[in-house]
Motif scaffolding. Sequence first.
Motif, PDB file in Angstrom:
ATOM      1  N   ILE A  38       3.447  -4.708   3.072  1.00  0.00           N
ATOM      2  CA  ILE A  38       4.474  -3.661   2.975  1.00  0.00           C
ATOM      3  C   ILE A  38       3.752  -2.327   2.788  1.00  0.00           C
ATOM      4  N   LYS A  39       4.193  -1.343   3.545  1.00  0.00           N
ATOM      5  CA  LYS A  39       3.557  -0.019   3.465  1.00  0.00           C
ATOM      6  C   LYS A  39       4.614   1.023   3.112  1.00  0.00           C
ATOM      7  N   VAL A  40       4.328   1.815   2.077  1.00  0.00           N
ATOM      8  CA  VAL A  40       5.192   2.925   1.664  1.00  0.00           C
ATOM      9  C   VAL A  40       4.451   4.226   1.968  1.00  0.00           C
ATOM     10  N   THR A  69       0.839  -1.195   0.000  1.00  0.00           N
ATOM     11  CA  THR A  69       0.000   0.000   0.000  1.00  0.00           C
ATOM     12  C   THR A  69       0.878   1.250   0.000  1.00  0.00           C
ATOM     13  N   VAL A  70       0.360   2.315  -0.592  1.00  0.00           N
ATOM     14  CA  VAL A  70       1.072   3.597  -0.662  1.00  0.00           C
ATOM     15  C   VAL A  70       0.200   4.678  -0.055  1.00  0.00           C
ATOM     16  N   GLU A  71       0.745   5.406   0.920  1.00  0.00           N
ATOM     17  CA  GLU A  71       0.092   6.577   1.492  1.00  0.00           C
ATOM     18  C   GLU A  71       1.036   7.760   1.307  1.00  0.00           C
ATOM     19  N   ALA A  72       0.626   8.698   0.481  1.00  0.00           N
ATOM     20  CA  ALA A  72       1.506   9.832   0.179  1.00  0.00           C
ATOM     21  C   ALA A  72       0.695  11.118   0.121  1.00  0.00           C
ATOM     22  N   ASP A  73       1.273  12.186   0.655  1.00  0.00           N
ATOM     23  CA  ASP A  73       0.650  13.502   0.536  1.00  0.00           C
ATOM     24  C   ASP A  73       0.678  13.949  -0.917  1.00  0.00           C
ATOM     25  N   VAL A  74      -0.296  14.781  -1.264  1.00  0.00           N
ATOM     26  CA  VAL A  74      -0.300  15.375  -2.598  1.00  0.00           C
ATOM     27  C   VAL A  74       0.716  16.520  -2.618  1.00  0.00           C
ATOM     28  N   GLY A  75       1.627  16.482  -3.551  1.00  0.00           N
ATOM     29  CA  GLY A  75       2.648  17.525  -3.641  1.00  0.00           C
ATOM     30  C   GLY A  75       3.579  17.251  -4.803  1.00  0.00           C
TER      31      GLY A  75
END
Length: 357
Positions: A281-283, A240-246
Amino acid sequence: MNLVENLANAQTLAQAIVNTIPEPFLVLDGKLRVLAASRSFYSTFKVNMEQTQGQLLYALGDGQWDIPALRLLLETIIPEKTSMDDFEVEHDFPNVGLRTMLLNARKVLYDDSSSANILLAFRDVTATRIIERDKEQLQKRTDELLHQKQVLLQEMQHRVANSLQIIASILLLKARAVTSEEAKLQLRDAHQRVMSVAAVQQHLHASEGIDQIEVRSYLTKLCESLVGSMVGESQPISVTVEADVGMIVSADAVSVGLIVTELLINAIKYAFVAGRTDCQIKVSYEINGTDWKLVVADNGSGKAAEPVGRKGARLGTAIIGALVSQLDAQVSTVSSDKGMAVTITHATFISRLPLAS
């Protein structure tokens, strides 16, 4: 004071008013003969009073005002609309040169008379139009150069992709040809790293823009590609991917992408024992102004002995260390029997996300 004196005074006052106007200005009668002209008109168009007053406008200066566009204004537009603003005329005037003029005209009607006058003002915008044309040409040239740059960049990216594919194929062929198991493993690891560089290059090429990359979309697509090529049905692994928008500059995006690729490959290959089914796995990527934090965490077996990677991944540790240094960041590792988390932090950062377990 008699009528004649009143009329003479009125004409003197009108001429004085005309002369105070800083731009070329004419007063015409209904037949388009010049009744009065401003001093600016004489100086601008290099004519004198004797050649001007009482003359038909089209005959002034040996016919220099016999311009089709001006005839259209005075004989067609003004009779219908009684006024016109910023009517543009470009003409090569004798002793003056090519000039671009904005004409403003007004038709003056009188209550007690059927006669009319036309007030005609000229504004020289030659310099302005030259600047505008220069800017337009400069913008056109800039657009052409940007297009050429884009074409060259695409060609370079295509050649880089082809070169990486060739190198990867050679490494794979060498791995199949050698008899040493250790050499096979090293060549396959080298092959995988070349493919990871190709994956980063491919996603950068697919991103819109050249200098800035949207980080959430970039990391999501990159991880999906790596999972699709490495994770098999025999041991499924959830990524999984959790990323701020930027946005992130392209140069930093390359380094971040290679770090994520190396850590993800490392986790997929070494984190989980055979047969395990709940592999995760988490990114995550957080942004706080110019600061950012990247975390790649898994719920595998962990390995405290390796500062970044696991057994057989010392080359990966060196690669990540070099990339982290390029980003002016710091790396830390937390490892236990519940999993491993590698954190790369740029500057001081307070996380908003819970630590992976």
